[in-house]
Design an enzyme around this catalytic site. Structure first.
Site, mmCIF file in Angstrom:
data_model
loop_
_atom_site.group_PDB
_atom_site.id
_atom_site.type_symbol
_atom_site.label_atom_id
_atom_site.label_comp_id
_atom_site.label_asym_id
_atom_site.label_seq_id
_atom_site.Cartn_x
_atom_site.Cartn_y
_atom_site.Cartn_z
ATOM 1 N N SER A 1 16.839 -12.793 15.715
ATOM 2 C CA SER A 1 15.728 -11.882 15.417
ATOM 3 C C SER A 1 16.214 -10.768 14.497
ATOM 4 C CB SER A 1 15.135 -11.318 16.701
ATOM 5 O OG SER A 1 16.178 -10.925 17.540
ATOM 6 N N GLU B 1 10.163 -8.824 1.339
ATOM 7 C CA GLU B 1 9.134 -9.833 1.656
ATOM 8 C C GLU B 1 8.180 -9.275 2.704
ATOM 9 O OE1 GLU B 1 11.551 -12.871 3.380
ATOM 10 O OE2 GLU B 1 12.578 -13.285 1.507
ATOM 11 N N LYS C 1 6.445 -9.312 6.335
ATOM 12 C CA LYS C 1 6.825 -9.847 7.644
ATOM 13 C C LYS C 1 5.582 -10.507 8.231
ATOM 14 C CE LYS C 1 9.330 -9.039 11.850
ATOM 15 N NZ LYS C 1 8.479 -9.757 12.780
ATOM 16 N N LYS D 1 15.976 -7.470 2.718
ATOM 17 C CA LYS D 1 17.185 -8.285 2.832
ATOM 18 C C LYS D 1 18.116 -7.976 1.670
ATOM 19 C CE LYS D 1 14.560 -12.015 4.905
ATOM 20 N NZ LYS D 1 13.944 -13.342 4.775
ATOM 21 N N LYS E 1 8.449 -1.911 10.187
ATOM 22 C CA LYS E 1 7.139 -2.255 10.753
ATOM 23 C C LYS E 1 6.042 -1.269 10.332
ATOM 24 C CE LYS E 1 6.947 -5.094 13.888
ATOM 25 N NZ LYS E 1 7.638 -5.523 15.082
ATOM 26 N N CYS F 1 -38.215 9.389 20.350
ATOM 27 C CA CYS F 1 -36.881 9.330 20.958
ATOM 28 C C CYS F 1 -35.944 10.296 20.223
ATOM 29 C CB CYS F 1 -36.349 7.911 20.877
ATOM 30 S SG CYS F 1 -34.652 7.752 21.445
#
Ligand code: IVH
Length: 668
Positions: A84, A115, A117, A291, A315, A433
């Site tokens: 991971s 890239e 995720k 990367k 993230k 109303c």
């Protein structure tokens, strides 16, 4: 019957041609032929293979349909473990990652491959002599499940690699997912079949991939995107970026959004760019992956416990979160629609704290079976209003009671009705109303209607609750002393509001018609009516038949107009508004411009024009801009990431043009 030479040759040619179209469609995103022609080729191949079973090969495109169901999945040991990534949530963590890479490599700036995720499921694919032979899930990282049969049905996974330099053995890593537009379609299908809907594309992909009957998987729109190579028998390029290009050349799909950047600034720039693009991407992503580009440098940095040192996932804020339902309340809208809303334990999702989420309507509450006390998954994507996606059934408290819609309006106690063909309930109280009255006032004052700046929700609540204002006409009788006496109202704000009200008196006929808030009469219809009738009195005098003579006005709109103008109360408000000085220039039915009588629909993002600008330009030439595509649409102007409207236009055979063609029209 044994195949003759010509049939064998035809089968080979058909396969090559079908694979070429497949690649163009699924890998390169550039369809080459219409679906119907593709289907014809496919059928011809299926027929030839059915007649001559000996011509069937495992890499034939006809073999993507799924075979006999399995008793269970076999286990697969991963030669190279599926590890991971470490996560970064804040900029400082990305900076620390970049610092570690620079220090580890002894350089001042690192070259990175970046890239998306993917928010899908990790899988590994093995090719031998260019042929797809095995595919497996990640499992615990060391041992996964053999889902080869299922992966064979995934349309964009090549069954045979294309091109030259194909290695004897290749193991590719990537993710399986479902594109957003396919997910919408899949859920629509599930609804039509009265089957359970999927919560999100990720769950749908997971459920589809783990079917023992691959024929079911074959019916699910799964896609694959590669992000790496685990093992390969040949010499390969020296960088991640080139590696991805090589995979693409062999027909393996990789992310279009991949890029190369330099240093920390490059990383953060990419993160920001993708964060903006996120909602318009064809698939869900939950972040970006950085990367180190050089594979030799990757090796030098190596791994720490179960994650690489050379890569990290940065993230995005989660778009889904779980929280509990504190209450379910029912709101009443401008046209009386009753909307159940879940009051939630505050939760941070999609970058903001969410305390309410719409439950849309009674059917939706029933379908999702949301109850007070439930733990629910809440989603907030982009600017879209937060919604409850699903209940977590295991966490339902025993006391949770089914939600029942009220039988009368929760605000004014009037009867509620369920109009035919509608899923919503409506309060029949009309402007009696207070909830509808407030909404009607806000609509009247909104920017595209009479544009009364400063007349917001809180003030309207105060004005209606204190019975100072019941109808829009009452606004024009307010005075400084009354307004300034309201709690929390400073004299200056009161004066500003009065000025805005005064200013709003001078308006235009389309704005006035729109401001009345007649059901089914939006801005475009209001403009059509104004253009056609040129004066309010002519519109008021028109009977249903004359109304239907207006292009784009159908029986539903005509009936709404008649109902509205038949109500003496509405006519009285209109008369009062005019008496109190609301006015506009009449009698100038706009000159027919070059686009007179033409209806346009805008979809997607245009290269330079904003939607507003395109709309204004079309209308200035007498054209009309509608919100949805129908038989009556003349042109659909499509930009990038155009969605269902474009599809509808294709189905109906409506002319599709781009921004350049639109600009040509406007020049004429
Ligand atoms: S590279 C050594 N690149 O994220 C692991 N992973 O935490 C190298 N994922 O389930 C993984 N998009 O399947 C990589 N562009 C991407 C990715 C990606 C999604 C998933 C991966 C795994 C998880 C790793």
């Amino acid at each position: 019957m044994a195949a003759c030479r010509a049939e064998e040759a035809r089968v080979i040619a058909l396969r090559a041609e079908i694979e070429r179209h497949n690649r163009a469609y699924y890998v390169l995103d550039q369809p080459t032929i219409p679906d119907a022609e593709y289907d014809k080729l496919f059928l011809e191949l299926q027929r030839l293979e059915a007649d001559h079973r000996e011509l069937v090969t495992p890499d034939s495109p006809t073999q993507r349909v799924g075979g006999t169901p399995l008793p269970g999945f076999a286990q697969v040991h991963h030669g190279v473990p599926m590890l991971s990534l470490n996560n970064a949530f804040a900029e400082e963590e990305a900076a620390a990652f970049d610092r570690r890479c620079r220090e580890g490599l002894g350089v001042t700036e690192v070259d990175y491959a970046v890239e998306p995720k993917y928010d899908g499921l990790a899988i590994t694919l093995i090719y031998e002599q260019g042929l797809f032979v095995q595919g497996a899930t990640r499992g615990d990282g060391t041992t996964g499940e053999d889902v080869t049969q299922n992966l064979r049905t995934v349309r964009n996974i090549p069954l045979r690699l294309l091109g030259t330099g194909i290695p004897d053995r290749l193991e590719v890593r990537g993710e399986v997912l479902i594109l957003r537009r396919d997910f919408e379609r899949l859920n629509a299908q599930q609804r039509a079949l009265s089957a359970k809907e999927f919560v999100n594309p990720r769950n749908a992909a997971a459920g589809s991939l783990r079917q023992l009957d691959a024929r079911i998987t074959a019916q699910r729109p799964l896609r694959f995107f590669a992000y790496g190579v685990a093992q390969v028998s040949h010499e390969m390029p020296g960088t991640q970026a080139e590696l991805m290009n090589r995979l693409l050349a062999w027909g393996i799909p990789v992310a279009r959004e991949r890029d190369r950047v330099a240093g920390l600034a490059g990383l953060l720039g990419y993160y920001a760019r993708m964060g903006k693009a996120r909602d318009n991407l064809p698939y869900d992503i939950d972040g970006v992956v950085f990367k180190v580009n050089s594979l030799a440098d990757q090796e030098r940095l190596g791994f720490v416990s179960r994650a690489p040192r050379f890569a990290i996932a940065h993230k995005f804020p989660a778009q889904e979160a779980t929280t509990t339902v504190l209450a379910i309340e029912v709101q009443v809208g401008r046209t009386g629609a009753l909307t159940p809303v879940a009051r939630l334990e505050p939760v941070f999702v999609g970058g903001v704290t969410v305390t309410n989420a719409t439950l849309h309507n009674e059917d939706e509450v029933r379908r999702k079976d949301v109850r007070v006390g439930d733990t629910v998954i809440v989603r907030r994507a982009g600017d879209v209003i937060p919604e409850v996606v699903a209940v977590v059934p295991e966490r339902r408290p025993i006391f949770a009671q089914e939600f029942i819609m009220p039988k009368t309006c929760p605000v004014c106690s009037s009867q509620v009705e369920k109009p035919e063909d509608e899923v919503i309930l409506r309060c029949t109280g009309g402007l009696y109303c207070p909830a509808q009255r407030k909404r009607a006032l806000l609509h009247f004052a909104s920017r595209r209607a009479l544009d009364i700046e400063g007349l917001g929700e809180k003030l309207v609540d105060q004005l209606v609750d204190s019975e100072l204002v019941a109808t829009p006409a009452d606004l024009y009788r307010l005075d400084l002393a009354t307004l300034a006496a309201l709690p929390r109202m400073a004299e200056k704000s009161a004066a500003n509001l009065l000025e805005a009200i005064e200013h709003s008196k001078q308006t235009s006929l389309p704005r006035f018609i729109y401001a009345l808030g007649i059901r089914n009469v939006g801005e475009a219809t209001a403009k059509d009516l104004a253009r056609h009738f040129a004066s309010l009195d002519a519109l008021l005098a028109a009977e249903e038949e004359r109304l239907m003579a207006v292009p784009e006005v159908g029986p539903v709109v005509a009936a709404s107009l008649c109902r509205f103008f038949a109500e003496p109360h509405n006519l009285a408000v209109i008369a009062q508004l005019r008496e109190r000085g609301v006015h506009w220039l009449e009698g100038v039915a706009s000159l027919p411009g070059t686009l007179a009588g033409k209806t346009f629909v805008l979809t997607g993002t245009l290269p330079t024009l904003t939607r507003e600008a395109a709309k204004a330009a079309i209308e200035a030439q007498g054209g009309r801009v509608a919100g949805s595509v129908s038989q009556k649409t003349d042109y659909v102007v499509a930009g990038s990431d155009a969605g269902s409207k474009l599809e509808k236009a294709q189905q109906l055979g409506v002319a599709i043009i781009d921004q350049d063609q639109l600009l040509e029209f406007l020049k004429k």
